[in-house]
Design a protein around this motif. Sequence first.
Motif, mmCIF file in Angstrom:
data_model
loop_
_atom_site.group_PDB
_atom_site.id
_atom_site.type_symbol
_atom_site.label_atom_id
_atom_site.label_comp_id
_atom_site.label_asym_id
_atom_site.label_seq_id
_atom_site.Cartn_x
_atom_site.Cartn_y
_atom_site.Cartn_z
ATOM 1 N N PRO A 192 2.321 -6.921 -6.301
ATOM 2 C CA PRO A 192 1.205 -6.281 -6.997
ATOM 3 C C PRO A 192 0.880 -4.885 -6.473
ATOM 4 O O PRO A 192 0.774 -4.667 -5.266
ATOM 5 N N LEU A 193 0.744 -3.958 -7.417
ATOM 6 C CA LEU A 193 0.338 -2.584 -7.133
ATOM 7 C C LEU A 193 -0.865 -2.287 -8.021
ATOM 8 O O LEU A 193 -0.765 -2.361 -9.243
ATOM 9 N N VAL A 194 -2.001 -1.995 -7.406
ATOM 10 C CA VAL A 194 -3.262 -1.833 -8.141
ATOM 11 C C VAL A 194 -3.695 -0.373 -8.087
ATOM 12 O O VAL A 194 -3.663 0.255 -7.024
ATOM 13 N N PHE A 195 -4.102 0.153 -9.237
ATOM 14 C CA PHE A 195 -4.563 1.536 -9.331
ATOM 15 C C PHE A 195 -6.039 1.583 -9.709
ATOM 16 O O PHE A 195 -6.470 0.887 -10.632
ATOM 17 N N LEU B 263 7.709 -4.238 -9.749
ATOM 18 C CA LEU B 263 6.293 -4.207 -9.388
ATOM 19 C C LEU B 263 5.441 -4.784 -10.505
ATOM 20 O O LEU B 263 5.717 -4.585 -11.692
ATOM 21 N N LYS B 264 4.401 -5.500 -10.126
ATOM 22 C CA LYS B 264 3.369 -5.928 -11.069
ATOM 23 C C LYS B 264 2.240 -4.910 -10.978
ATOM 24 O O LYS B 264 1.521 -4.854 -9.976
ATOM 25 N N LEU C 180 4.811 7.956 -3.440
ATOM 26 C CA LEU C 180 4.287 6.594 -3.518
ATOM 27 C C LEU C 180 5.419 5.577 -3.361
ATOM 28 O O LEU C 180 5.282 4.576 -2.645
ATOM 29 N N GLY C 181 6.548 5.822 -4.024
ATOM 30 C CA GLY C 181 7.689 4.916 -3.921
ATOM 31 C C GLY C 181 8.217 4.818 -2.502
ATOM 32 O O GLY C 181 8.563 3.722 -2.021
ATOM 33 N N ASP C 182 8.267 5.961 -1.800
ATOM 34 C CA ASP C 182 8.721 5.959 -0.403
ATOM 35 C C ASP C 182 7.771 5.132 0.466
ATOM 36 O O ASP C 182 8.213 4.398 1.370
ATOM 37 N N PHE C 183 6.472 5.237 0.202
ATOM 38 C CA PHE C 183 5.482 4.466 0.970
ATOM 39 C C PHE C 183 5.645 2.972 0.693
ATOM 40 O O PHE C 183 5.595 2.154 1.617
ATOM 41 N N LEU C 184 5.844 2.609 -0.570
ATOM 42 C CA LEU C 184 6.033 1.201 -0.922
ATOM 43 C C LEU C 184 7.271 0.643 -0.210
ATOM 44 O O LEU C 184 7.269 -0.500 0.268
ATOM 45 N N THR D 85 6.675 0.132 3.616
ATOM 46 C CA THR D 85 5.811 -1.019 3.942
ATOM 47 C C THR D 85 6.443 -2.336 3.522
ATOM 48 O O THR D 85 5.831 -3.397 3.672
ATOM 49 N N GLY D 86 7.677 -2.276 2.984
ATOM 50 C CA GLY D 86 8.357 -3.497 2.569
ATOM 51 C C GLY D 86 7.820 -4.101 1.288
ATOM 52 O O GLY D 86 8.058 -5.282 1.000
ATOM 53 N N HIS D 87 7.115 -3.294 0.496
ATOM 54 C CA HIS D 87 6.513 -3.817 -0.747
ATOM 55 C C HIS D 87 7.518 -3.828 -1.885
ATOM 56 O O HIS D 87 7.352 -4.553 -2.853
ATOM 57 N N VAL D 88 8.535 -2.989 -1.797
ATOM 58 C CA VAL D 88 9.641 -2.995 -2.770
ATOM 59 C C VAL D 88 10.965 -3.041 -2.010
ATOM 60 O O VAL D 88 11.020 -2.688 -0.831
#
Length: 262
Positions: free
Chosen positions: A23-26, A48-49, A252-256, A259-262
């Motif tokens: 989950p990615l929330v904006f 990503l959701k 943002l993609g690099d940060f995800l 952090t192991g989110h993607v």
Amino acid sequence: MHIADLGDVQLHYRVDGDPDGAPLVFANSLGTDLRLWDPVLPLLPKGLKIIRYDKRGHGLSSAPPAPYGMGALVRDAERLLDRLQVRNCVFVGLSIGGMIAQGLAVKRLDLVRAMVLSNTAAKIGTAPMWQDRIDAVNAGGIESLADAVMERWFSKAFRATPELALWRNMLVRQPVQGYAGCCAAIAGTDFFTPTSGLRLPTLGIAGDQDGATPPDLVRETVNLIPGAQFHLMRGAGHLPCVENPIEYARVLGDFLASTGHV
């Protein structure tokens, strides 16, 4: 499009991407709706959701009587994510959305595993400044300060493009009481102490031509959190996701990924 009836407020939200994804929330800024993120979404990693919503008083959400407290805005996000059974999201908040991110992370670390604080701060402006804004909106509508807001939001180069009209129209079509209500929430917020106690992966993003939350203000808040990263976007104002979605999505993609989110 969906509506979450939370009792005292009805929140418009939408879910894109992979329904089973991470989950990615904006959360968007004052005076905008969830379309703020349209330019960025197609550029994000797959899997990503993606959850977006209009905060109270904005977009297609309901506009309860003003003023609002920041606690109510944080609680709205909390109740929406609980309803959607979201845990361990990365929460991206821009401007007032970044204040909501800080408040939510302090309150519910089970919901937020990492956050992006974009063009925001622990404290933005002063109470008298926001009261002047509220008085002006109540007296003359949002139209009366739309041009000044555009100068704070966008670089000179972007203000010379036809696209400026779209964002100006979005601003002036927000409900007056919703805009004034959220101004009151910002006026009453000082998150320096609670945010300094946070320990989670954090990325700060600033625009070097941001007239609302200048880079030094963003950096000051990001530096409250040990290990937080900071990225300055050049040639962009308060809404860098609009002015340079390619760079914004890359950062943002690099940060995800980090952090192991993607």
